[in-house]
Design a protein around this motif. Structure first.
Motif, short mmCIF file in Angstrom:
data_model
loop_
_atom_site.label_atom_id
_atom_site.label_comp_id
_atom_site.label_asym_id
_atom_site.label_seq_id
_atom_site.Cartn_x
_atom_site.Cartn_y
_atom_site.Cartn_z
N GLY A 190 0.79 -1.23 0.00
CA GLY A 190 0.00 0.00 0.00
C GLY A 190 0.82 1.27 0.00
N VAL A 191 2.04 1.24 -0.56
CA VAL A 191 2.86 2.45 -0.60
C VAL A 191 2.60 3.20 -1.89
CG1 VAL A 191 4.64 1.53 0.91
CG2 VAL A 191 4.80 1.11 -1.53
N THR A 192 2.73 4.52 -1.85
CA THR A 192 2.34 5.34 -2.99
C THR A 192 3.46 6.19 -3.57
OG1 THR A 192 1.57 7.07 -1.47
CG2 THR A 192 -0.07 5.48 -2.26
N ASP A 193 4.67 6.17 -2.96
CA ASP A 193 5.78 6.92 -3.53
C ASP A 193 7.07 6.14 -3.33
OD1 ASP A 193 7.42 8.00 -1.11
OD2 ASP A 193 5.37 8.58 -0.60
N PHE A 194 8.11 6.53 -4.08
CA PHE A 194 9.34 5.74 -4.09
C PHE A 194 10.06 5.73 -2.75
CE2 PHE A 194 13.97 5.53 -4.71
CZ PHE A 194 14.05 4.20 -5.08
N SER A 195 9.95 6.77 -1.94
CA SER A 195 10.66 6.79 -0.67
C SER A 195 10.23 5.62 0.22
CB SER A 195 10.42 8.12 0.07
OG SER A 195 9.10 8.20 0.57
N ARG A 196 8.99 5.18 0.09
CA ARG A 196 8.54 4.01 0.86
C ARG A 196 8.76 2.71 0.10
NH1 ARG A 196 3.34 5.44 4.66
NH2 ARG A 196 4.21 7.33 5.59
N VAL A 197 8.77 2.78 -1.22
CA VAL A 197 9.07 1.59 -2.01
C VAL A 197 10.48 1.10 -1.69
CG1 VAL A 197 9.49 0.75 -4.36
CG2 VAL A 197 7.47 2.15 -3.87
N ALA A 198 11.44 2.01 -1.61
CA ALA A 198 12.84 1.64 -1.38
C ALA A 198 13.03 0.89 -0.07
CB ALA A 198 13.71 2.89 -1.40
N GLU A 199 12.20 1.15 0.92
CA GLU A 199 12.35 0.51 2.22
C GLU A 199 11.98 -0.96 2.19
OE1 GLU A 199 9.93 3.11 4.60
OE2 GLU A 199 11.67 4.28 5.22
N LEU A 200 11.43 -1.45 1.09
CA LEU A 200 11.04 -2.85 0.98
C LEU A 200 12.17 -3.74 0.50
CD1 LEU A 200 7.53 -2.37 -0.69
CD2 LEU A 200 8.09 -2.42 1.75
N ILE A 201 13.34 -3.19 0.22
CA ILE A 201 14.46 -3.94 -0.33
C ILE A 201 15.55 -4.06 0.72
CG2 ILE A 201 16.17 -4.04 -2.19
CD1 ILE A 201 14.30 -2.23 -3.82
N ASN A 202 16.00 -5.27 0.99
CA ASN A 202 17.05 -5.50 1.98
C ASN A 202 18.33 -4.79 1.56
OD1 ASN A 202 18.27 -6.62 4.30
ND2 ASN A 202 19.14 -8.27 3.06
N GLY A 203 18.98 -4.14 2.51
CA GLY A 203 20.22 -3.43 2.23
C GLY A 203 20.02 -2.00 1.78
N LEU A 204 18.78 -1.59 1.49
CA LEU A 204 18.46 -0.19 1.20
C LEU A 204 17.81 0.41 2.44
CD1 LEU A 204 18.83 -1.20 -1.77
CD2 LEU A 204 17.11 0.50 -2.40
N ARG A 205 18.20 1.63 2.74
CA ARG A 205 17.63 2.30 3.91
C ARG A 205 17.36 3.75 3.55
NH1 ARG A 205 18.61 4.71 8.95
NH2 ARG A 205 20.67 5.41 8.33
N VAL A 206 16.17 4.21 3.89
CA VAL A 206 15.80 5.60 3.65
C VAL A 206 15.95 6.35 4.97
CG1 VAL A 206 14.01 7.20 2.89
CG2 VAL A 206 14.22 4.95 1.81
#
Length: 717
Positions: free
Chosen positions: A73-89
């Motif tokens: 249910g995310v609507t912008d890339f800043s929250r999309v990126a948090e779904l990938i291991n090793g990426l941190r916003v």
């Protein structure tokens, strides 16, 4: 399937792409998680700038699919990126919430963000741009970690993140409305997409729109916001057309208009607030891409991309001044901009105006001969920055930055199939940057060996560099209290160079029939002439930090991911990441001796860079009508600088838990998706936030949002 089959058989490639982009009703449940579990192969292109099956690509590529984005249910890339291991916003400002994506244990300036293979964000665009990319414009995300300058030029030090837009196979679309309640404040979003595909399937047009709005949110009830108020409108269009049997043309355009403001006294002009960080942004970006299949052995691609930003800004305010006429200590003269030297007179002149155009040209010729696929590429990038100081009436007071940077890069790459189970990638690139006296050579080598049916080994050495130009953080002005803190480059600043070595293993047991996978990667990065920001200083022009070269730094890392399809309706994905980012010599980050103090703080650790991180996701789909998930993201302890306390703080660790469910109502293309969920269920966030008018806006770390509840309704057609 070899790459040649993908390029020569559009129907075959289209079928694979359709499967990789399909929704939850089509893809097996185990393919929803950030960990890649495959029954149906996906096609990726970022690692080698050529279309390869994910399991065949010699350089490890991580893939996040659109159905997992929709599930959360995310609507912008800043929250999309948090779904990938090793990426941190990471949020970098308590006032305006500018954020960055950290990759391979390094800050956001070390990664390149691409859209369909071309640079997405300009210098200024990367400051707030993560929240300005709607999820509806993203079909999947490809992540390649390690130096990428051999293909993508300056800035690709820690890796490359490529956002791939959808290529719909039929006419349709969706419209969606959602609300998220955080600290009792509603955050509203409306977005949609309309796709029209030609009857012959050889062309199409997609239109995307999104509107998001919310008021400022105050976490600690001190009268100052922690989440800036925002009113954002995004509109975009994407088109593609097959021009005969050999030519394909793609084009896209995206317009973002955003107003955001943090601080206090939101009913008054910015200069009458104790603290205000306010941005009015108009952001245009787009591009066109042409591909031609010359013959059975060769193809040619040409592309052009652009970005243009116009921004009105305010950083500053009155400071710790009493604004209530009935309160003790109130002085009317402090609020009068006509009184020379008054706080109001200073704040009246703290407005800014910035223009930032970017142009990018890209060409590549690929020639296949026997076991070799040779790629020759040429890229040119030109970017300008104009940054002026203005007063509240819009009058220009000072002509600030007038910088123009250009870079011309040429690369060559050989994808060599040495044997049926061994692939070798050799590549090098030469860049001529306007800020450097000498050209920069960026080589790389990668080797992949299918040791057994279930085991694949990968190894590689890659390079990257950053040139001494104006960076995104230069154009976001921190505030210490209400005083702006600007960044300057030291004289003779050298480029920053990096070399990364990586070794990895993928294990996908054949007996498990794609229901189990595990991978692990170790990495070591050596950075030379590392860019560092010194302590805050003051001169006649105000507060500033100086960017200079350190002797160097080293980043060691380890990542591992596990995916398990326990049953047809239950799947688990989990990952852990460890990174240690340390300077060779301790760097002074705080020194107040010039101001009469006696404190000097130095550290070898990179600030706000946690050693440990990880995430897990459990997805349960008991029927075609219901999807439910539990997601956990862990952020380990890190070191943060607290200017006002003159201290280096070791933060706590955080466990962010999200839960949600989606009901699919109706059958076929026309159906409803109704979603409910809780984000940050345990309300894990920073508890020692600065308060009041004298707060240090840079002292912010950890999860960006408090506990919230969300609901959305989406109609698909």
């Amino acid at each position: 399937m070899p790459r040649a089959c993908l390029r020569r058989s559009p129907a075959c490639a289209s079928l694979l792409l359709a499967f990789s982009a399909a929704g939850p009703g089509t893809i097996a449940a185990q393919e929803r998680g950030p960990v890649e579990l495959q029954r149906v192969e996906a096609v990726v292109s970022t690692a080698t700038r050529s279309e390869r099956l994910l399991s065949d690509v010699p350089v490890r590529t991580e893939l996040l699919r659109g159905e997992d984005i929709a599930l959360r249910g995310v609507t912008d890339f800043s929250r999309v990126a948090e779904l990938i291991n090793g990426l941190r916003v990471e949020s970098n400002c308590q006032n305006c919430n500018t954020s960055e994506v950290q990759l391979l244990g390094m800050g956001g300036a070390y990664s390149q963000l691409l859209f369909d293979g071309a640079p997405l964000l300009s210098t200024l665009g990367s400051v707030y741009g993560l929240e300005q990319i709607p999820a509806a414009f993203i079909d999947r995300v490809e992540v390649v970690k390690g130096g990428g300058s051999a293909l993508y030029g300056p800035g690709a030090v820690a890796g490359v993140i490529n956002l791939i837009p959808p290529r719909p196979a039929r006419s349709g679309g969706f419209v969606q409305a959602g609300i998220e309640l955080q600290q009792g404040e509603p955050m509203r979003t409306v977005d949609g997409r309309v796709d029209r595909v030609a009857a012959d399937g050889r062309g199409g047009l997609s239109v995307v729109g999104q509107w998001a709005k919310h008021d400022p949110i105050d976490f600690n009830d001190d009268g100052y916001s922690e989440i800036a108020g925002k009113d954002q409108r995004v509109a975009g269009v994407q088109a593609w057309r097959a021009l005969g049997e050999a030519d394909t043309l793609r084009a896209h355009y995206l317009l973002t208009r955003e107003d955001r403001r943090g601080g206090n006294r939101f009913d008054r002009p910015e200069w009458q607030a104790n603290i205000a960080e306010s941005l009015e942004t108009e952001y245009h970006r787009g591009g066109v891409h042409w591909e031609r299949i010359v013959d059975e052995t060769a193809d040619l691609t040409l592309g052009y991309a652009f970005a243009f930003i116009r921004r009105h800004s305010f950083y500053g305010g009155l400071g710790d001044v009493e604004t209530d006429p009935a309160a003790p200590g109130f002085e009317a003269g402090a609020l009068d901009p006509d009184v020379p030297g008054s706080p109001a007179a200073t704040a009246f002149d703290q407005y800014g105006y910035t223009v930032n155009p970017l142009h990018y040209l890209d060409g590549q010729y690929t020639l296949r001969h026997g076991a070799h696929a040779l790629a020759f590429g040429l890229q040119y990038r030109r970017e300008s920055v104009r940054d002026d100081q203005r007063d509240a009436t819009g009058t220009t007071l000072r002509r600030g930055e007038r910088e123009t940077f250009s870079n011309l890069g040429a690369f060559v790459q050989d994808e060599w199939t040495i044997a049926e189970d061994v692939d070798l990638v050799l590549g090098a690139r030469l860049d001529r940057h306007s800020a450097l006296d000498d050209p920069i050579l960026s080589p790389r080598i990668a080797l992949a060996w299918q040791a057994r049916d279930a085991v694949k080994l990968r190894a590689g050495v890659s390079t990257g560099f950053r040139a001494p130009e104006v960076f995104s953080e230069d154009l976001h002005v921190d505030t210490l209290g209400a005083e702006p803190v600007r960044i300057r480059n030291a004289e003779g600043l050298d480029e920053e160079r990096a070399t990364t070595a990586m070794l990895g293993i993928d294990w996908r047991p054949v007996a498990a029939n794609g229901r189990l996978s595990w991978d692990a990667t170790v990495s070591a990065t050596r950075l030379r002439d590392t860019f560092v920001l010194g302590e805050i200083r003051e001169d006649a022009d105000g507060l500033y930090q100086l960017r200079s070269n350190a002797s160097g730094s080293r980043v060691a890392g380890f990542e591992s991911n596990l995916g398990w399809q326990a049953s047809d309706d239950l799947s688990l994905s989990a990952g852990v990441a460890w990174y240690r980012n340390r300077y060779d010599d301790a760097q002074v980050v705080f020194d107040d001796r010039d101001a009469g103090g006696s404190t000097v703080l130095a550290t070898r650790e990179a600030l706000k860079s946690p050693r440990w991180g990880g995430q897990a996701q459990l997805v349960w789909s008991p029927s075609p009508l219901i999807d439910a998930f539990v997601g956990v993201k862990y952020t380990g302890r890190m070191q943060a600088l607290h200017h006002n306390a003159a201290a280096l703080v070791r933060t706590r660790d955080f466990w962010v838990v999200d839960v949600g469910t989606t009901w699919h109502l109706g059958r076929g293309a026309r159906h409803w998706d109704l979603a409910l969920g809780l984000r940050n269920l345990l309300d894990q966030r920073q508890r020692d936030l600065e308060t009041g008018a004298g707060r240090d806006s840079d002292y912010v770390y950890g999860p960006r949002f408090a506990r919230s509840a969300y609901a959305s309704a989406r109609f698909n057609f």
